[in-house]
Design a protein around this motif. Sequence first.
Motif, PDB file in Angstrom:
ATOM      1  N   LYS A  46       0.826  -1.208   0.000  1.00 33.52           N
ATOM      2  CA  LYS A  46       0.000   0.000   0.000  1.00 33.52           C
ATOM      3  C   LYS A  46       0.866   1.266   0.000  1.00 33.52           C
ATOM      4  N   GLN A  47       1.917   1.249   0.848  1.00 32.27           N
ATOM      5  CA  GLN A  47       2.780   2.429   0.939  1.00 32.27           C
ATOM      6  C   GLN A  47       3.497   2.675  -0.386  1.00 32.27           C
ATOM      7  N   ILE A  48       3.996   1.598  -0.988  1.00 29.60           N
ATOM      8  CA  ILE A  48       4.697   1.771  -2.273  1.00 29.60           C
ATOM      9  C   ILE A  48       3.708   2.281  -3.325  1.00 29.60           C
ATOM     10  N   SER A  49       2.512   1.709  -3.320  1.00 36.11           N
ATOM     11  CA  SER A  49       1.552   2.065  -4.374  1.00 36.11           C
ATOM     12  C   SER A  49       1.176   3.542  -4.317  1.00 36.11           C
ATOM     13  N   VAL A  50       1.037   4.119  -3.106  1.00 36.12           N
ATOM     14  CA  VAL A  50       0.668   5.538  -3.061  1.00 36.12           C
ATOM     15  C   VAL A  50       1.850   6.445  -3.405  1.00 36.12           C
ATOM     16  N   ASP A  51       3.060   6.063  -2.972  1.00 38.64           N
ATOM     17  CA  ASP A  51       4.183   6.964  -3.243  1.00 38.64           C
ATOM     18  C   ASP A  51       4.634   6.921  -4.690  1.00 38.64           C
ATOM     19  N   PHE A  52       4.452   5.787  -5.354  1.00 38.98           N
ATOM     20  CA  PHE A  52       4.900   5.688  -6.748  1.00 38.98           C
ATOM     21  C   PHE A  52       3.719   5.606  -7.708  1.00 38.98           C
ATOM     22  N   LYS A  53       2.496   5.920  -7.170  1.00 35.90           N
ATOM     23  CA  LYS A  53       1.276   5.925  -7.979  1.00 35.90           C
ATOM     24  C   LYS A  53       1.129   4.642  -8.790  1.00 35.90           C
ATOM     25  N   ARG A  54       1.156   3.505  -8.120  1.00 36.85           N
ATOM     26  CA  ARG A  54       1.009   2.219  -8.795  1.00 36.85           C
ATOM     27  C   ARG A  54      -0.359   1.633  -8.469  1.00 36.85           C
ATOM     28  N   ASP A  55      -0.955   1.001  -9.464  1.00 40.07           N
ATOM     29  CA  ASP A  55      -2.252   0.359  -9.286  1.00 40.07           C
ATOM     30  C   ASP A  55      -2.031  -1.103  -8.921  1.00 40.07           C
ATOM     31  N   LEU A  56      -2.381  -1.448  -7.683  1.00 38.81           N
ATOM     32  CA  LEU A  56      -2.086  -2.803  -7.194  1.00 38.81           C
ATOM     33  C   LEU A  56      -2.871  -3.891  -7.932  1.00 38.81           C
ATOM     34  N   ASP A  57      -3.896  -3.481  -8.675  1.00 38.84           N
ATOM     35  CA  ASP A  57      -4.627  -4.485  -9.453  1.00 38.84           C
ATOM     36  C   ASP A  57      -3.955  -4.790 -10.792  1.00 38.84           C
ATOM     37  N   ALA A  58      -2.927  -4.009 -11.123  1.00 41.99           N
ATOM     38  CA  ALA A  58      -2.238  -4.247 -12.403  1.00 41.99           C
ATOM     39  C   ALA A  58      -1.423  -5.544 -12.313  1.00 41.99           C
ATOM     40  N   ASP A  59      -0.954  -6.005 -13.460  1.00 40.52           N
ATOM     41  CA  ASP A  59      -0.251  -7.289 -13.518  1.00 40.52           C
ATOM     42  C   ASP A  59       1.071  -7.242 -12.758  1.00 40.52           C
ATOM     43  N   LYS A  60       1.930  -6.326 -13.111  1.00 41.50           N
ATOM     44  CA  LYS A  60       3.198  -6.171 -12.390  1.00 41.50           C
ATOM     45  C   LYS A  60       3.329  -4.721 -11.940  1.00 41.50           C
ATOM     46  N   PRO A  61       2.627  -4.371 -10.862  1.00 40.24           N
ATOM     47  CA  PRO A  61       2.528  -2.949 -10.487  1.00 40.24           C
ATOM     48  C   PRO A  61       3.871  -2.298 -10.141  1.00 40.24           C
ATOM     49  N   LEU A  77      10.103 -11.762   1.930  1.00 44.51           N
ATOM     50  CA  LEU A  77       9.574 -10.520   1.356  1.00 44.51           C
ATOM     51  C   LEU A  77      10.099 -10.291  -0.056  1.00 44.51           C
ATOM     52  N   SER A  78      11.348 -10.691  -0.290  1.00 44.51           N
ATOM     53  CA  SER A  78      11.954 -10.444  -1.608  1.00 44.51           C
ATOM     54  C   SER A  78      11.137 -11.108  -2.708  1.00 44.51           C
ATOM     55  N   GLU A  79      10.683 -12.337  -2.449  1.00 46.17           N
ATOM     56  CA  GLU A  79       9.974 -13.061  -3.514  1.00 46.17           C
ATOM     57  C   GLU A  79       8.649 -12.400  -3.903  1.00 46.17           C
ATOM     58  N   PRO A  80       7.781 -12.064  -2.938  1.00 50.13           N
ATOM     59  CA  PRO A  80       6.546 -11.369  -3.372  1.00 50.13           C
ATOM     60  C   PRO A  80       6.823 -10.038  -4.068  1.00 50.13           C
ATOM     61  N   MET A  81       7.866  -9.324  -3.618  1.00 47.23           N
ATOM     62  CA  MET A  81       8.188  -8.034  -4.275  1.00 47.23           C
ATOM     63  C   MET A  81       8.610  -8.283  -5.723  1.00 47.23           C
ATOM     64  N   ALA A  82       9.410  -9.326  -5.955  1.00 43.61           N
ATOM     65  CA  ALA A  82       9.839  -9.658  -7.323  1.00 43.61           C
ATOM     66  C   ALA A  82       8.628 -10.069  -8.156  1.00 43.61           C
ATOM     67  N   ARG A  83       7.708 -10.816  -7.536  1.00 41.37           N
ATOM     68  CA  ARG A  83       6.488 -11.228  -8.266  1.00 41.37           C
ATOM     69  C   ARG A  83       5.677 -10.023  -8.711  1.00 41.37           C
ATOM     70  N   LEU A  84       5.700  -8.949  -7.884  1.00 39.81           N
ATOM     71  CA  LEU A  84       4.939  -7.743  -8.236  1.00 39.81           C
ATOM     72  C   LEU A  84       5.686  -6.887  -9.264  1.00 39.81           C
ATOM     73  N   GLY A  85       6.845  -7.372  -9.687  1.00 34.02           N
ATOM     74  CA  GLY A  85       7.526  -6.700 -10.789  1.00 34.02           C
ATOM     75  C   GLY A  85       8.749  -5.890 -10.393  1.00 34.02           C
ATOM     76  N   ALA A  86       9.019  -5.753  -9.078  1.00 31.58           N
ATOM     77  CA  ALA A  86      10.166  -4.950  -8.650  1.00 31.58           C
ATOM     78  C   ALA A  86      11.463  -5.688  -9.002  1.00 31.58           C
ATOM     79  N   SER A  87      12.492  -4.898  -9.253  1.00 36.09           N
ATOM     80  CA  SER A  87      13.821  -5.469  -9.435  1.00 36.09           C
ATOM     81  C   SER A  87      14.467  -5.488  -8.040  1.00 36.09           C
TER      82      SER A  87
END
Lengths: 248, 398
Positions: A46-61, A77-87
């Motif tokens: 949630k915090q990342i999505s508001v600060d970087f204006k990402r839509d959490l419903d998107a495929d790789k937000p 934590l690293s694995e779910p973050m990578a799944r959401l598209g973060a490097s």
Amino acid sequence: MQAAESTVDQSEIAKFEAMAAEWWDPNGKFKPLHMLNPCRLDYITKQISVDFKRDLDADKPFEGLRLLDIGCGGGLLSEPMARLGASVVGADAAERNIPVARVHAEQSGLDIDYRHTTAEALVEEAEKFDVVLNMEVVEHVADPLAYLTACQRLLKPGGLHICSTINRNPKSFAAAIVGAEYVMRWLPKGTHEWQKFITPDELFELLKKAGLDPVDRKGFVFNPITWSWKISERDTSVNYVTASVKPL
Amino acid sequence: MKQVDIVISGGGVAGLTAAAAFGAEGFDVLCVDPAPPVTERNVEGADLRTTAFLQPARDFLEQANLWPRLQDYATDLAVMRIVDAGGPRIAARMTKDFRSSDISDQPFGWNLPNWLLRREMTARLAELPNVDFRPGVAVADVVTRETQAIVMLSDGDQIRARLVIGADGRNSAVRQAIGVGVKTRRYGQKALAFAVTHSVRHENVSTEIHRSGGPFTLVPLPDYEGRPSSAVVWMEEGAEAKRLFDLAVPEFEEAMTERSCYVNGPLKLASQKTIWPIISQIADRFYGERTALVAEAAHVVPPIGAQGLNMSLADISVLLDLAKQKPDALGSTEMLQKYHRSRYPEIQLRVTGVDMLNRASMLKAQPLKDLRAFGLNALHSVTPVRKSLMKLGLGVRG
């Protein structure tokens, strides 16, 4: 240490696989982390999505965001973050965690850059991130201010720093040490030193001194009836999390 | 990144009043509402309900600089007449008048149609450079932090605010986003609202007729097309309300005229009809981090005794006073807890009171209806009791 991974012998790999299985067993040794994880992830995303204006419903937000997970352990934590598209760069000062996390990422088909290193060493290498996750680490370090300053230096301007830890009061002593270590045997005895715990106000001061702008704190509260954790605006008496922003 | 002092979710009468009131005090305000306000009388979607502003609410509208725009359209409410028609025949068997002149040199209140309120209030907002009203835009999500709230809008915009005011109705999106629950009581009743014209002049008397199923209330309006006019709220058990709603105009007029006990003569339908379910509801708390809940987002009562919107304006008034006392602490936990503590007990009392009135009015059993008439008579005959009740209803006395 071996020159290349290819030279690691098969018995070593089998051992890491067994340790990874242990890290990722929701009812195993790391059960408390698994139980807390949905709550932590909810807050972090949630915090990342508001600060970087990402839509959490998107495929790789989180695509395009470079994220550091300090104290990554087995990669919970690293694995779910990578799944959401973060490097993701996962860093841990405990050397034995790194191959364990690597083995599991490979099994999960995820590309995560795990390193046996420290925040201070990454600063030396001039690494920069959009997000630094600093979960349940600060209560274990010798010099919290120096450590948080290193975390700040790892952020790009406008970057987000999420830091969770344990409050210092009789209730947190009872919950984290007597409860978790002695009664529930969730954690090995001696995992925590109560004197090193930091109150939310103290952490806010440290974060400011480290050059960050703290914007939020919330509690992670365990409910023994439903046997689950939830985020609370008001109850930061034991586990809590903070969000800070590096000024532009 | 856009930053304002206050985001108001909801452009109904409460939300628009809040925007005008905070705007008049110099706060930067953004007010959003998913539906553009309907500002004409005879179009689809027009809010045909009327609002009776009681004395304290009028004072607040004065303070928000809205009253000068409204006063010319307002109809005085000088007398509240309560009629018990609970006998075996549909006829008035007991009539009691509560006169505002007993307690004040002012009328009890002033009645205005909601669609007109929206027209005048949006016009007022357009005059305020520090207020941005965006109709057609909804609040998609709210994430609150200790230091501010971040509001995601349906147009993709993201706004940061020190305070979010949820004035977005009984199903408040803001209330749901911050995870505050509600306690709801359903009565199985529905309310019909519409305007009528009649041959007998209303003489500024508001009449509440009790029989069973709920009250039938006539509230004075200015003349419409040369004939005396009133706004009607007619509460009935759900299936009956639906049946009435679907009647053809001549049958409907016959039914409502009979139900009104002919107090204003034969009634002619003078608008479309609206219908909505009656509930009473109270939020578990009136605030969350960086968020205040006001009006129907916090409390819903059946439309009896003009309590609903007057409670809502009192919410906004308390919130505004706290904001003026410490403008730097706008949206702080301390401010919001004070707001909650100041409003919750009072609202709880009024929700309970209106609930009791509604259930008394719904009574079907004859002996209970007789008891109701006896109770009305008793309350009315003792002058100090009657005057206290009137003051309590007005909200001029806690």
